[in-house]
Design a protein around this motif. Sequence first.
Motif, PDB file in Angstrom:
ATOM      1  N   GLN A  34      42.967   4.576  21.749  1.00 26.73           N
ATOM      2  CA  GLN A  34      42.343   5.647  22.585  1.00 26.73           C
ATOM      3  C   GLN A  34      41.878   6.611  21.661  1.00 26.73           C
ATOM      4  OE1 GLN A  34      46.306   5.589  24.713  1.00 26.73           O
ATOM      5  NE2 GLN A  34      44.971   5.834  26.390  1.00 26.73           N
ATOM      6  N   LYS A  35      40.741   6.420  20.932  1.00 28.69           N
ATOM      7  CA  LYS A  35      40.042   7.131  20.017  1.00 28.69           C
ATOM      8  C   LYS A  35      39.713   8.646  20.701  1.00 28.69           C
ATOM      9  CE  LYS A  35      39.663   3.810  17.120  1.00 28.69           C
ATOM     10  NZ  LYS A  35      40.669   4.051  15.878  1.00 28.69           N
ATOM     11  N   ASP A  36      39.486   8.982  21.815  1.00 21.97           N
ATOM     12  CA  ASP A  36      39.108  10.078  22.417  1.00 21.97           C
ATOM     13  C   ASP A  36      40.079  11.016  22.577  1.00 21.97           C
ATOM     14  OD1 ASP A  36      36.374   9.789  22.350  1.00 21.97           O
ATOM     15  OD2 ASP A  36      36.111   9.079  24.278  1.00 21.97           O
ATOM     16  N   VAL A  37      41.292  10.170  23.303  1.00 20.51           N
ATOM     17  CA  VAL A  37      42.560  10.897  23.468  1.00 20.51           C
ATOM     18  C   VAL A  37      43.142  11.336  22.010  1.00 20.51           C
ATOM     19  CG1 VAL A  37      44.958  10.451  24.201  1.00 20.51           C
ATOM     20  CG2 VAL A  37      43.126   9.325  25.575  1.00 20.51           C
ATOM     21  N   LEU A  38      43.221  10.605  21.152  1.00 17.53           N
ATOM     22  CA  LEU A  38      43.791  10.952  19.739  1.00 17.53           C
ATOM     23  C   LEU A  38      43.033  12.013  19.331  1.00 17.53           C
ATOM     24  CD1 LEU A  38      44.250   7.407  18.395  1.00 17.53           C
ATOM     25  CD2 LEU A  38      45.952   8.935  19.007  1.00 17.53           C
ATOM     26  N   ARG A  39      41.686  12.050  19.344  1.00 11.25           N
ATOM     27  CA  ARG A  39      40.912  13.258  18.899  1.00 11.25           C
ATOM     28  C   ARG A  39      41.557  14.620  19.616  1.00 11.25           C
ATOM     29  NH1 ARG A  39      36.673  15.230  21.162  1.00 11.25           N
ATOM     30  NH2 ARG A  39      36.398  13.465  22.390  1.00 11.25           N
TER      31      ARG A  39
ATOM     32  N   ILE B  23      53.313  17.205  25.864  1.00 11.58           N
ATOM     33  CA  ILE B  23      54.042  18.506  25.798  1.00 11.58           C
ATOM     34  C   ILE B  23      53.889  19.049  24.198  1.00 11.58           C
ATOM     35  CG2 ILE B  23      56.256  19.839  25.890  1.00 11.58           C
ATOM     36  CD1 ILE B  23      57.056  17.978  28.060  1.00 11.58           C
ATOM     37  N   HIS B  24      53.219  20.258  24.219  1.00  6.45           N
ATOM     38  CA  HIS B  24      53.276  20.451  22.707  1.00  6.45           C
ATOM     39  C   HIS B  24      54.593  20.825  22.099  1.00  6.45           C
ATOM     40  CE1 HIS B  24      51.984  23.247  19.238  1.00  6.45           C
ATOM     41  NE2 HIS B  24      50.759  22.784  19.567  1.00  6.45           N
ATOM     42  N   PRO B  25      54.913  20.453  21.020  1.00  9.22           N
ATOM     43  CA  PRO B  25      56.181  20.552  20.339  1.00  9.22           C
ATOM     44  C   PRO B  25      56.623  21.878  19.940  1.00  9.22           C
ATOM     45  CG  PRO B  25      54.628  19.464  18.840  1.00  9.22           C
ATOM     46  CD  PRO B  25      54.014  19.679  19.885  1.00  9.22           C
ATOM     47  N   LEU B  26      55.626  22.769  19.864  1.00  9.52           N
ATOM     48  CA  LEU B  26      56.036  24.126  19.389  1.00  9.52           C
ATOM     49  C   LEU B  26      56.067  25.068  20.506  1.00  9.52           C
ATOM     50  CD1 LEU B  26      54.516  24.348  15.881  1.00  9.52           C
ATOM     51  CD2 LEU B  26      56.860  24.149  16.222  1.00  9.52           C
ATOM     52  N   SER B  27      54.842  25.146  21.319  1.00  6.75           N
ATOM     53  CA  SER B  27      54.850  26.459  22.243  1.00  6.75           C
ATOM     54  C   SER B  27      55.212  25.713  23.476  1.00  6.75           C
ATOM     55  CB  SER B  27      53.416  26.525  22.468  1.00  6.75           C
ATOM     56  OG  SER B  27      52.711  25.467  22.911  1.00  6.75           O
ATOM     57  N   GLY B  28      55.316  24.348  24.034  1.00  6.05           N
ATOM     58  CA  GLY B  28      55.630  23.702  25.203  1.00  6.05           C
ATOM     59  C   GLY B  28      54.706  23.744  26.057  1.00  6.05           C
ATOM     60  N   ARG B  29      53.435  24.180  25.869  1.00  7.29           N
ATOM     61  CA  ARG B  29      52.208  24.147  26.712  1.00  7.29           C
ATOM     62  C   ARG B  29      52.070  22.453  27.005  1.00  7.29           C
ATOM     63  NH1 ARG B  29      49.575  25.509  21.753  1.00  7.29           N
ATOM     64  NH2 ARG B  29      47.723  23.995  21.492  1.00  7.29           N
ATOM     65  N   VAL B  30      51.513  22.282  28.082  1.00  9.33           N
ATOM     66  CA  VAL B  30      51.301  20.990  28.211  1.00  9.33           C
ATOM     67  C   VAL B  30      49.533  20.809  28.543  1.00  9.33           C
ATOM     68  CG1 VAL B  30      53.262  20.680  29.607  1.00  9.33           C
ATOM     69  CG2 VAL B  30      51.314  21.450  30.794  1.00  9.33           C
ATOM     70  N   ASN B  31      49.389  19.437  28.176  1.00  8.82           N
ATOM     71  CA  ASN B  31      47.904  18.971  28.358  1.00  8.82           C
ATOM     72  C   ASN B  31      48.146  17.800  29.219  1.00  8.82           C
ATOM     73  OD1 ASN B  31      45.339  17.786  28.057  1.00  8.82           O
ATOM     74  ND2 ASN B  31      45.464  18.281  25.981  1.00  8.82           N
ATOM     75  N   ALA B  32      47.349  18.215  30.633  1.00  6.84           N
ATOM     76  CA  ALA B  32      47.611  17.175  31.556  1.00  6.84           C
ATOM     77  C   ALA B  32      46.042  16.494  31.817  1.00  6.84           C
ATOM     78  CB  ALA B  32      47.843  17.821  32.869  1.00  6.84           C
ATOM     79  N   MET B  33      45.219  16.591  30.709  1.00  6.97           N
ATOM     80  CA  MET B  33      43.855  16.137  30.887  1.00  6.97           C
ATOM     81  C   MET B  33      43.662  14.715  30.058  1.00  6.97           C
ATOM     82  SD  MET B  33      42.707  18.372  32.902  1.00  6.97           S
ATOM     83  CE  MET B  33      41.050  18.003  32.957  1.00  6.97           C
ATOM     84  N   VAL B  34      44.727  14.243  29.709  1.00  6.22           N
ATOM     85  CA  VAL B  34      44.581  13.033  28.935  1.00  6.22           C
ATOM     86  C   VAL B  34      45.263  11.797  29.715  1.00  6.22           C
ATOM     87  CG1 VAL B  34      44.664  14.197  26.786  1.00  6.22           C
ATOM     88  CG2 VAL B  34      47.005  13.452  27.643  1.00  6.22           C
ATOM     89  N   ASN B  35      44.837  10.730  29.627  1.00  4.82           N
ATOM     90  CA  ASN B  35      45.208   9.361  30.368  1.00  4.82           C
ATOM     91  C   ASN B  35      45.866   8.546  29.285  1.00  4.82           C
ATOM     92  OD1 ASN B  35      45.952   7.250  31.947  1.00  4.82           O
ATOM     93  ND2 ASN B  35      43.862   6.998  32.472  1.00  4.82           N
ATOM     94  N   ILE B  36      47.177   8.327  28.984  1.00  5.52           N
ATOM     95  CA  ILE B  36      47.648   7.438  28.078  1.00  5.52           C
ATOM     96  C   ILE B  36      48.272   6.356  28.763  1.00  5.52           C
ATOM     97  CG2 ILE B  36      49.657   7.357  26.571  1.00  5.52           C
ATOM     98  CD1 ILE B  36      49.312  10.407  25.816  1.00  5.52           C
ATOM     99  N   ILE B  37      49.014   6.253  29.959  1.00  9.15           N
ATOM    100  CA  ILE B  37      49.447   4.978  30.575  1.00  9.15           C
ATOM    101  C   ILE B  37      48.922   4.343  31.392  1.00  9.15           C
ATOM    102  CG2 ILE B  37      51.803   6.082  29.817  1.00  9.15           C
ATOM    103  CD1 ILE B  37      52.342   6.517  32.768  1.00  9.15           C
ATOM    104  N   LYS B  38      47.777   5.072  32.251  1.00  9.49           N
ATOM    105  CA  LYS B  38      46.967   4.432  33.000  1.00  9.49           C
ATOM    106  C   LYS B  38      45.410   3.851  32.768  1.00  9.49           C
ATOM    107  CE  LYS B  38      47.374   5.243  37.730  1.00  9.49           C
ATOM    108  NZ  LYS B  38      47.143   5.947  38.902  1.00  9.49           N
ATOM    109  N   ASP B  39      45.439   3.663  31.738  1.00 15.27           N
ATOM    110  CA  ASP B  39      44.092   3.515  30.885  1.00 15.27           C
ATOM    111  C   ASP B  39      43.692   2.043  31.320  1.00 15.27           C
ATOM    112  OD1 ASP B  39      41.738   3.266  29.643  1.00 15.27           O
ATOM    113  OD2 ASP B  39      42.379   4.189  27.911  1.00 15.27           O
ATOM    114  N   ALA B  40      42.801   1.940  31.953  1.00 16.28           N
ATOM    115  CA  ALA B  40      42.293   0.288  32.490  1.00 16.28           C
ATOM    116  C   ALA B  40      41.760  -0.328  31.445  1.00 16.28           C
ATOM    117  CB  ALA B  40      41.349   0.335  33.692  1.00 16.28           C
TER     118      ALA B  40
END
Length: 581
Positions: free
Chosen positions: A299-304, A350-367
């Motif tokens: 998942q290159k784009d997600v990792l970037r 979830i960001h490990p320092l600030s706790g802010r979230v990134n909901a724009m990535v698809n990690i577990i439903k990537d066809a």
Amino acid sequence: MAFSWEQAFGKVREFPLTAGDDGPVPLQVDSIPRLKRFLDWVQIKHCLLRPYFEQPDYPLVESRELLPSFEADPFEYSNLPGFSMVALARPLSYFSEVFQFDILHDLLGDADLGLENACPLERAVQVRNRQTCLNRLPKRCHEAFRKEFLRKDLTALEHYPDILPFLLQMDRAHVLAKDRGGGFHLAGVYGSFPSDLDTEIKRFGVRIGKFSTGDNARYERNRLFVYQFLMELYGFPIVSERRTSSALFSRRLQRMGEDFMVRVLGQSDRTITTLYAHPLTRRYPRVEKTALVQVDSEQKDVLRKLAQGRYFVDRARRVVILRVTYRQHKFSRDNVRQDRALSVVRQEVIHPLSGRVNAMVNIIKDASNMFLRLNDIARGEYNGRIVYKRTEVVENTDTHEKRLKFLYAWLSKHQRRIIGYSGEFYSNVTKVLDTYLRNPDYYETFNAMHDLHQEVWAKYSYIQQARKVQALEDMSRRAHKGGRLGHLEALEQANTLLNDLKYEIVNYFDELVESVIILGENMLQDAYLIRTYIRRRDEDLTAYGREVRRQYGRLVAHLDEFKAIRKTRAESGDKPLEYAV
């Protein structure tokens, strides 16, 4: 500088999680949503991140483990933390509560004990609370506990991070509730959640039409399905007593109309599961799962994107804190994917320092990721671990036997997704499976493991046929590719499909035959169709109307054939399923 668990959520602004020179800042948390956010930071830090950094062999959660349907846990990691807890957005009434626990008293006072102005008795209350906890802690923890809470109010929420390591040593649940001032505090320990599993399964099975009172054969045939569906509605497979009781207790609290949160961490699943009341989910509590997950290297784009936002807990191993929110689905016997109790509605890193979230990535439903994994399995290039039929742990795909077991598990896991995904994805899946399962070079190999090969074919064949039944389901609603079919088009397409299905489906899967009959009868019972075309005289119909009536008659005939074959099959008994390579 490398990230460490002590730094976790140090930049969260809502709560001062790091103590100052004068100790922790007093906290006043007065709602379940705010309490949930506070507990998120504390419990992720101490129950997920700390074990990950302190144990070099920490078993990360594979992303597919968070994708329904959930699999049984292959191992119990006794060295990892586990807990259960309940939070109630009201003061407790000890005698009237529907579960057992050891109560703790807050220092604001308890009217029943006459402690409204309790300053002179504060020390006595603290001593009593300490002794209540000591009675439930292993003796090895007593000295450290006494030292930690010699002068602290262990019920105060700001001290929850300090007492959590001790709560993790208790076998049973801890309780949070509101005090007389309206804020949450630690209100009890050693709680036992009621779990009337037998009654719940039978009541639920009768309600969805899988059981009939006194019908032992039907109960035996459908019990496992009902049990599994019921548990998955609350975010679990059929697993340990801790998680089963948490699921059923949340079910009970939801029915009672409580404003609540139940949370549980299993030592085997390494996942914090949260069930809580939510205004948008009246029938069931909302389900969330949080775990440390390794992002797939493909998942290159997600990792970037994650690297740019510094979301990694461990950049070298691609580890992130992933939270998944699910949506429950009411059981429908007319739906070919009737086993779908839960689906993913949101993913958040979830960001490990600030706790802010990134909901724009698809990690577990990537066809595409699912397809790559299938391709690796078929080629024998996949390195991983699965549980085959709930009992056997299979690692890697270096033999054909392992490959077939992996394929069986993969098809079982993703069955309903393959049924519902796009035609392009399905086409790619069939190419991979056909190329492997029909390969003439493997004929002798597959013949030597005949039963296992047939099991995989049965799964594959079910999916192939279920996609056709789902197409019939769309026709019964006159839906097609986002548009709307006319009555004649729907009947013509249904008849074409049924003509093909009757040579395949009735010989193999009775549950699909039932769905075909139900869907076909739904089409025949359309009130507008009957009133406009069927009950009118021929001379009053147009050419279009007469063709609608003719196709209607063909559909009646097809369904009669399906019913006749079903009856013959029931009288003769099931025959073994066979496929040619």
